[in-house]
Design a protein around this motif. Sequence first.
Motif, mmCIF file in Angstrom:
data_model
loop_
_atom_site.group_PDB
_atom_site.id
_atom_site.type_symbol
_atom_site.label_atom_id
_atom_site.label_comp_id
_atom_site.label_asym_id
_atom_site.label_seq_id
_atom_site.Cartn_x
_atom_site.Cartn_y
_atom_site.Cartn_z
ATOM 1 N N ALA A 126 1.048 6.779 -6.852
ATOM 2 C CA ALA A 126 -0.319 7.095 -7.271
ATOM 3 C C ALA A 126 -0.443 8.462 -7.931
ATOM 4 O O ALA A 126 -1.330 8.675 -8.770
ATOM 5 N N ASP A 127 0.426 9.416 -7.568
ATOM 6 C CA ASP A 127 0.374 10.749 -8.175
ATOM 7 C C ASP A 127 1.566 11.005 -9.097
ATOM 8 O O ASP A 127 1.929 12.142 -9.364
ATOM 9 N N ALA A 165 -6.363 0.048 -8.570
ATOM 10 C CA ALA A 165 -7.110 1.152 -7.973
ATOM 11 C C ALA A 165 -6.254 2.397 -7.790
ATOM 12 O O ALA A 165 -6.766 3.516 -7.776
ATOM 13 N N ARG A 166 -4.932 2.214 -7.678
ATOM 14 C CA ARG A 166 -4.038 3.346 -7.440
ATOM 15 C C ARG A 166 -3.221 3.743 -8.672
ATOM 16 O O ARG A 166 -2.484 4.715 -8.646
ATOM 17 N N LYS A 167 -3.316 2.981 -9.744
ATOM 18 C CA LYS A 167 -2.489 3.205 -10.928
ATOM 19 C C LYS A 167 -2.927 4.444 -11.701
ATOM 20 O O LYS A 167 -4.077 4.543 -12.108
ATOM 21 N N LEU A 181 2.462 1.696 -3.495
ATOM 22 C CA LEU A 181 1.484 2.161 -4.479
ATOM 23 C C LEU A 181 1.048 3.596 -4.221
ATOM 24 O O LEU A 181 0.827 4.360 -5.166
ATOM 25 N N ASP A 182 0.925 3.964 -2.955
ATOM 26 C CA ASP A 182 0.540 5.341 -2.631
ATOM 27 C C ASP A 182 1.585 6.341 -3.127
ATOM 28 O O ASP A 182 1.245 7.437 -3.579
ATOM 29 N N ASP A 217 0.821 -1.212 0.000
ATOM 30 C CA ASP A 217 0.000 0.000 0.000
ATOM 31 C C ASP A 217 0.854 1.261 0.000
ATOM 32 O O ASP A 217 0.541 2.234 -0.710
ATOM 33 N N GLU A 218 1.932 1.250 0.766
ATOM 34 C CA GLU A 218 2.810 2.418 0.853
ATOM 35 C C GLU A 218 3.530 2.643 -0.470
ATOM 36 O O GLU A 218 3.697 3.783 -0.925
ATOM 37 N N THR A 240 -5.778 -3.957 -5.746
ATOM 38 C CA THR A 240 -5.121 -2.879 -5.004
ATOM 39 C C THR A 240 -4.266 -2.021 -5.929
ATOM 40 O O THR A 240 -4.292 -0.786 -5.855
#
Length: 271
Positions: A120-121, A157-159, A116-117, A113-114, A154
């Motif tokens: 994410a931007d 959703a962040r790509k 990908l976060d 998660d970290e 997961t």
Amino acid sequence: MIRRSSILFAAACFAFSHASWVIAQKPGPIILAHRGGSYEFEENTMEAFRGAYEKGVRGFETDVRMTRDGALVILHDENLERTYNAKGVVENMTAAELKPVTSKKGHKLLFLDEFLDYFADKPGCYIELEMKTSNATAYPDGRIEEYCRKLFTTAQARKPESSTYVYSSFDERPLKAVDALDPKAPTSLIAGKPCSAEFIKKAKAVGADRIACQLKGTSRTAVEEAHKQGLLVNAWPGHTVEDYYLALGLGLDVHCTDVPTAVQNVKENLP
């Protein structure tokens, strides 16, 4: 007399122009930071990915495992000992047990998660998520579906829309599972051997649209055959800048290297 470097560069430009995707970089293979750049940074840490990104690298490879209670974490080895100040096998541990774990240089163990976060931007990246499921005891067939569903949903959703996220593995099972989730998802079969007709056939059989093979021993003829079969080709491992020149000459689409910032600097300064 035509310079050898000019020939290599022209060959690389030709190969890249026939790829089915484009990321805003100079012609030549995409530079893929192996574990974030394991010769330049502490591998698979947030500091590695951030450090390489800030120096212009836009391709990243990492390794994903699943804890006993279903959390996804970034780790190459089956156990923690080589890279972290802890012992144990991730698949036998819980997320809570792993939260306090730090690397040899004091960096925290990275959760998916970290990772990908962070991206994410950051549009326009090429990220390879290697699915470390080859150990059938830790990942029996029944667990593969859970692992792949969590990883794929997961990550997608962040790509960012302009980024490419590739799902890769030595293990054919997760490639088939990802294909079942989304037949259009980019998947890559990995082999610890050079590109060959046999390997190309195997990749096509599991529905992969790209392959990753050993740089040493791979021929330009084999790469051209893979391209004819509709496959993109990544070769690894690159340990030096000289390996990047070999990647150019072979006409690779992606070059996975442990020295990504050094190679990126060379690439940016090519004529």
